[in-house]
Design a protein around this motif. Structure first.
Motif, PDB file in Angstrom:
ATOM      1  N   MET A 170       9.710 -15.944  -4.059  1.00  0.00           N
ATOM      2  CA  MET A 170       8.812 -14.966  -3.458  1.00  0.00           C
ATOM      3  C   MET A 170       7.756 -15.722  -2.675  1.00  0.00           C
ATOM      4  O   MET A 170       6.579 -15.695  -2.998  1.00  0.00           O
ATOM      5  N   PRO A 225      -3.005 -11.544  -8.243  1.00  0.00           N
ATOM      6  CA  PRO A 225      -1.685 -10.906  -8.334  1.00  0.00           C
ATOM      7  C   PRO A 225      -1.507  -9.859  -7.227  1.00  0.00           C
ATOM      8  O   PRO A 225      -2.424  -9.100  -6.928  1.00  0.00           O
ATOM      9  N   GLN A 226      -0.333  -9.859  -6.614  1.00  0.00           N
ATOM     10  CA  GLN A 226      -0.043  -8.918  -5.539  1.00  0.00           C
ATOM     11  C   GLN A 226       0.631  -7.676  -6.117  1.00  0.00           C
ATOM     12  O   GLN A 226       1.500  -7.792  -6.966  1.00  0.00           O
ATOM     13  N   PRO A 227       0.256  -6.481  -5.623  1.00  0.00           N
ATOM     14  CA  PRO A 227       0.940  -5.277  -6.104  1.00  0.00           C
ATOM     15  C   PRO A 227       2.425  -5.348  -5.789  1.00  0.00           C
ATOM     16  O   PRO A 227       2.827  -5.886  -4.752  1.00  0.00           O
ATOM     17  N   GLY A 228       3.234  -4.825  -6.664  1.00  0.00           N
ATOM     18  CA  GLY A 228       4.674  -4.816  -6.456  1.00  0.00           C
ATOM     19  C   GLY A 228       5.105  -3.645  -5.593  1.00  0.00           C
ATOM     20  O   GLY A 228       4.279  -2.859  -5.133  1.00  0.00           O
ATOM     21  N   PRO A 261       1.616   1.809  -6.775  1.00  0.00           N
ATOM     22  CA  PRO A 261       1.954   0.376  -6.671  1.00  0.00           C
ATOM     23  C   PRO A 261       2.827  -0.052  -7.842  1.00  0.00           C
ATOM     24  O   PRO A 261       2.669   0.445  -8.954  1.00  0.00           O
ATOM     25  N   GLY A 262       3.741  -0.947  -7.581  1.00  0.00           N
ATOM     26  CA  GLY A 262       4.615  -1.444  -8.636  1.00  0.00           C
ATOM     27  C   GLY A 262       3.958  -2.552  -9.424  1.00  0.00           C
ATOM     28  O   GLY A 262       2.808  -2.929  -9.165  1.00  0.00           O
ATOM     29  N   PRO A 263       4.673  -3.094 -10.404  1.00  0.00           N
ATOM     30  CA  PRO A 263       4.148  -4.177 -11.239  1.00  0.00           C
ATOM     31  C   PRO A 263       3.691  -5.349 -10.372  1.00  0.00           C
ATOM     32  O   PRO A 263       4.353  -5.706  -9.400  1.00  0.00           O
ATOM     33  N   ARG A 264       2.573  -5.955 -10.771  1.00  0.00           N
ATOM     34  CA  ARG A 264       2.025  -7.085 -10.006  1.00  0.00           C
ATOM     35  C   ARG A 264       2.672  -8.401 -10.416  1.00  0.00           C
ATOM     36  O   ARG A 264       2.301  -9.445  -9.900  1.00  0.00           O
ATOM     37  N   LEU A 304       6.136  -9.168 -10.642  1.00  0.00           N
ATOM     38  CA  LEU A 304       7.582  -9.281 -10.405  1.00  0.00           C
ATOM     39  C   LEU A 304       8.013 -10.726 -10.191  1.00  0.00           C
ATOM     40  O   LEU A 304       9.186 -11.047 -10.373  1.00  0.00           O
TER      41      LEU A 304
END
Lengths: 338, 338
Positions: free
Chosen positions: A247, A256-259, B258-261, B263
Motif C-alpha cells: 500500500m 492512519p488513513q481511512p479505509g 469510512p472503512g477500517p484505518r 487495512l
C-alpha cells in the motif's frame, strides 16, 4: 596487508513522513576476513523496495525494524571474494540479503549461487527474484486468476506490477494498469501489451478504471492501497478477488488513513481481499522460474530497470522510489564486476 | 362464497436513514384461489432480517429492491389452505419466500414442505433455516474455522451470531462475542457457553476485544462492520480470516462510512476478508442439518426467539431489529395454527 574497508548505509534517524537524506548515514567499516564456513562477497547491485520504508519505523511489523545506528539490509547480488566453504569459489555470483553495503560477509547458508549466463545480476533482484515471485504468487496463488479474466494492477510500471500485467496477459487475461506518468502509461500499453492503462493523476481512479473496464474486473493486484483499492472494489464483478501486496500510498503517512468507504460491497458481491507476503510462497519458485525464465529469454516478458549509481546514492533511490520515480525495478549499482 | 381477503405490508416510501412506520403501509387485498400447479398458504410466522433494510433502498444490490406500492417479501412459514398440486395437502407446513402478508399463493415449486414434528414453525426461519445455514457456511466454508481456533463474532446475540458462537464451541473453538446489552452478554456467557462476551457500548471495541483475547483471534464473523471490523483486524493473528456476513452498523447510514484505518495490516499479517451470501452455499444444507438438528434436539445448541405479534407490527419488528432490540431470531407471528 592493511585491513580491507568498505562502506555501509546506516539508519541515522527514524523518518517522520517521507524519508530525508539525513535519516541515513554512510560509514566506513573494516571488513572481516571469513572464517571457516563463511564467505566474503563484494556487492555489485542492491535492491531498494517499498517495504523498506516500513522497516525504518519502530514497532511491530512482519519484518523486524531497522535499528538506529545499524546498517540497513535487503536484497543484493555480489561476487564472492573469498570463501571458506565448499561449493562457493571466488568469482561466483551470489544472491543474498545483505545489501546497503559494499561487502557482505557471513555463513554460506545466507548466500545462494546464481547463474551468470542465465540473466544479468540485477535480474535476480527483479523479474527472477523476489518481485517476480511476488507477482506470480499474488496473481495465481492468492488471487487465483484464471484464463480470460480481467485483471487490474496498480503500481503497474513498478517491478512487481509490470510482471503482474505481463503474466496475466500470458495466461489469456485482459489487463488494465495504473501508473504515475504518461511515459509509464505509454510503456505499459505500447511495449508491455497492456490492454489499457491510465495515469492516476488524470482524474478519479474509479472513473478511469470504469472507463477502461466497463464490464468490471475479476482480479485486483494492489500495490497502492487507498483510493485505488476503493475504486477496485467498486468495479469488481461478483466473486472478484484482490491480492493485497502493498500500500505504497500509505507508507509515508504519519496518521492512519481511512479505509475504503465501500467495504459493504464485499458482502453483496462476495468479494475477497487477501493480504500476502512472498515469503509464504517460496514453494512456487521452481514453477515460477520454469514459466518466467524462457519468457524473459524470448522476449514475451520484458523488463525495464532504473539504475542509480553508487552506494552513497542508495538513500536517494529509496526516497525516489516512494515518489514513483522508477520505471520497472529500481536497482542501485554498488560495484563493477571484476 | 365471498372472496377471501388478507392483508399485506407494502413499501410506502424509501427510508432516509432509519425506517419509519410511515415508510410502510398495510393493505387489504383479495386472495386468489390457486389454479392448477399452485398452492394457497396461510402464513403463521414470518422473518424480519437486517438485509431487508438494503432492499428498501433503490438501486443495484444483490437482491432486487422492494418496489414502491408493492408488498415486501421474505422468509415465512405457513399452512397450506388449498392445493392444486400433488404432494402438498391442506394442513401441510411449508417454508417459502412470501412473508409480509397473511396469505401466500403461487406455484408449488416456491414452497418447501417442512417437518412439524422436528421443530417449531419458527425454527425454520432461524436455527434450521437461512440464518442457521448462514452461520454454518460463513464459519466453516468461508472462514475455514478449525478446531482450537479463537473466534470472534459480532452481533453475537442475533439469530446468526448466536449460532456462530455455538457451532464454533461444538468444534472446539474459543469464542468471544459482542452484543448490545448486559442482558445479551449474560445470555451468551451463562447460557450459550461463550468463553467471553462484552457490550460494545462499554468502551472501544478494540480494547474490549484485546482484553477478551489477549493472544489474538483467528476468525472473525462480521455481522456489524465499522468499528468492529477495524478492531477485529487489529486483533487478528497471522493468517486470520474474516467472513463478512453483514454490516448492520451501516445499513441506516445516509452517507458512505469510512472503512477500517488499518487495512495495511492485511498484508503483513496475511489476512483474508471475504464477503459471502448464504445462497451460494445451499449445497451445505444437508451436512448443516445433520449437525444442527440433533444438537438442537439434545440442547447442545440453544435458541432464543423474540416474537412480535401481528402482521401490522412487522414494520416495527424490522425497525427494532435494526436497533438491536431482539435477542436471537426476530419472528413476527402472523397467524395461529389451525
Amino acid at each position: 596487508m592493511a585491513a580491507r574497508t568498505g562502506r555501509e548505509v546506516r539508519l541515522a534517524a527514524r523518518p517522520e513522513g517521507e524519508p530525508k537524506q539525513s535519516d541515513f548515514s554512510l560509514a566506513e567499516v573494516e571488513v572481516p576476513e571469513p572464517v571457516d564456513g563463511e564467505v566474503l562477497v563484494r556487492n555489485l547491485v542492491m535492491s531498494v523496495d517499498p517495504y523498506m520504508r516500513g522497516r525504518m519505523n519502530d514497532g511491530e511489523s512482519y519484518v523486524p525494524p531497522f535499528q538506529l545506528g545499524e546498517p540497513l539490509d535487503g536484497g543484493a547480488v555480489g561476487e564472492v571474494v573469498s570463501s571458506m566453504v565448499d561449493g562457493l569459489a571466488p568469482g561466483d555470483l551470489v544472491l543474498h540479503g545483505l545489501g546497503w553495503r559494499d561487502y557482505a560477509a557471513g555463513p554460506a547458508g545466507s548466500f545462494r549461487k546464481v547463474d551468470r549466463t542465465q540473466a544479468s545480476p540485477s535480474a535476480y533482484l527483479g523479474a527472477l527474484g523476489m518481485p517476480g515471485l511476488t507477482a506470480y504468487a499474488g496473481l495465481f496463488a492468492v488471487a487465483g486468476m484464471k484464463e480470460g479474466e480481467t485483471v487490474f494492477v496498480s503500481g503497474a510500471a513498478g517491478a512487481v506490477g509490470s510482471l503482474v500485467g505481463q503474466l496475466a496477459k500470458l495466461r489469456g487475461g485482459r489487463v488494465i494498469g495504473s501508473a504515475g506518468s504518461p511515459q509509464k502509461v505509454a510503456w505499459l500499453v505500447d511495449e508491455l501489451g497492456f490492454d489499457a492503462a491510465f495515469d492516476y493523476h488524470d482524474g478519479p481512479v474509479v472513473e478511469q478504471l470504469r472507463a477502461a473496464a466497463p464490464d468490471g474486473i475479476d482480479v485486483y493486484f494492489d500495490n497502492v492501497g487507498g483510493e485505488h483499492l476503493e475504486a477496485a472494489i467498486s468495479c469488481m464483478r461478483v466473486h472478484g478477488r484482490a491480492a493485497l501486496c502493498g500500500m505504497i500510498s500509505q507508507y509515508n503517512a504519519t496518521a492512519p488513513q481511512p479505509g475504503p468507504r465501500n467495504l459493504g460491497l464485499l458482502v453483496g458481491k462476495r468479494l475477497t481481499l487477501r493480504g500476502f507476503l512472498v515469503r509464504d510462497h517460496s514453494d512456487l519458485m521452481p514453477e515460477f522460474l520454469r514459466e518466467v525464465v524462457p519468457a524473459l529469454a524470448d522476449g514475451r516478458i520484458k523488463v525495464r530497470e532504473t539504475f542509480v549509481d553508487g552506494l552513497e546514492n542508495a538513500p536517494g533511490a529509496l526516497i525516489g522510489q516512494l515518489r514513483g520515480e522508477n520505471t520497472g525495478k529500481m536497482v542501485v549499482r554498488v560495484g563493477e564486476p571484476a
